[in-house]
Design an enzyme around this catalytic site. Structure first.
Site, mmCIF file in Angstrom:
data_model
loop_
_atom_site.group_PDB
_atom_site.id
_atom_site.type_symbol
_atom_site.label_atom_id
_atom_site.label_comp_id
_atom_site.label_asym_id
_atom_site.label_seq_id
_atom_site.Cartn_x
_atom_site.Cartn_y
_atom_site.Cartn_z
ATOM 1 N N GLU A 54 94.421 10.985 61.223
ATOM 2 C CA GLU A 54 95.180 10.183 62.285
ATOM 3 C C GLU A 54 96.730 10.014 61.928
ATOM 4 O O GLU A 54 97.050 9.530 60.868
ATOM 5 C CB GLU A 54 94.446 8.877 62.341
ATOM 6 C CG GLU A 54 95.124 7.778 63.052
ATOM 7 C CD GLU A 54 94.350 6.477 62.539
ATOM 8 O OE1 GLU A 54 94.935 5.459 62.821
ATOM 9 O OE2 GLU A 54 93.009 6.443 62.337
ATOM 10 N N LYS A 143 85.039 1.402 64.720
ATOM 11 C CA LYS A 143 85.872 0.996 63.894
ATOM 12 C C LYS A 143 85.797 -0.104 63.536
ATOM 13 O O LYS A 143 86.339 -1.259 63.990
ATOM 14 C CB LYS A 143 87.432 1.635 64.155
ATOM 15 C CG LYS A 143 88.291 1.281 63.215
ATOM 16 C CD LYS A 143 89.897 1.513 63.520
ATOM 17 C CE LYS A 143 91.140 0.713 62.874
ATOM 18 N NZ LYS A 143 92.281 0.981 63.494
#
Length: 225
Positions: A54, A143
């Site tokens: 990411e 998350k």
């Protein structure tokens, strides 16, 4: 017949992310990486075993970095963007070759924009209400951020009401030697930030840190058995 009470909506994880996550459930967060060095850090992570990378959008020229990493790695790697705060950025990430959108909060507009593009989404959640809303909107991964706020005790409580099909991924404060208690409490993987990568470090340092996390995960999984 009613659906299971701990699965509030039909759930199906993005196929590419599911395969990458099964290979290595560690998400590398390259906050601050530059587009000129992104590919070499991506290769170092891939060679260590990572399959999900990411690039937060508050990094310099993040779309160029995403494109550089995507071009440098095999198709089984998933590359995407983090800190995506508005749905308008989803198109830019996809154009750069990204397949994953990670956000620090629960934003239905961003999640829906991501899923409409056939991409995976990992929203940040801090409460069960946010978690279930994110799943309703189509989240692939939850998350749990920041992980320091939760700890394994809260993780275990969440797992009691969130289906085991849904990946719970703590992010924040994760180190190679503290993953075991989270795994035992029901975590499926981890997002790794400054303990893995800091702006300006060389690719050899990234490779060293990546190996430490991969080894730490193996040890944690072994101690869990």
């Amino acid at each position: 017949m009613q659906p299971p009470i701990n699965l509030p909506a039909p759930y199906g994880m993005h196929a590419g992310l599911s395969k990458a996550f099964a290979a290595c459930p560690l998400i590398a967060i390259l906050r601050g990486v530059t587009h000129t060095e992104a590919a070499e850090h991506g290769r170092a992570l891939y060679e260590a075993g990572f399959r999900v990378i990411e690039v937060p959008l508050n990094s310099p020229q993040p779309f160029d970095s995403i494109a550089a990493i995507r071009h440098a790695l095999p198709a089984d790697a998933i590359v995407g963007a983090g800190t995506v705060l508005h749905p308008s950025y989803v198109d830019n990430v996809k154009a750069a070759g990204g397949e994953l959108i990670v956000i620090p909060h629960t934003d239905g507009d961003v999640i829906c924009a991501t899923k409409s593009q056939g991409m995976a989404c990992a929203p940040g959640v801090a409460t069960p209400s946010e978690a279930f809303q994110a799943l309703k909107d189509g989240a692939d991964v939850l998350k749990m951020f920041p992980a320091e706020q939760f700890g394994p005790i809260v993780m275990k409580a969440w797992r009691a009401v969130i289906s085991k099909e849904v990946p719970l991924v703590p992010v924040g404060g994760i180190a190679p030697d503290n993953m075991g208690p989270f795994l035992s409490a029901g975590a499926n993987g981890f997002g790794l930030g400054s303990a893995l990568y800091k702006p300006g470090q060389g690719a050899e340092v990234t490779a060293h840190h990546a190996k430490a996390f991969v080894d730490g995960l193996a040890i944690a999984r072994g101690s869990k058995k």
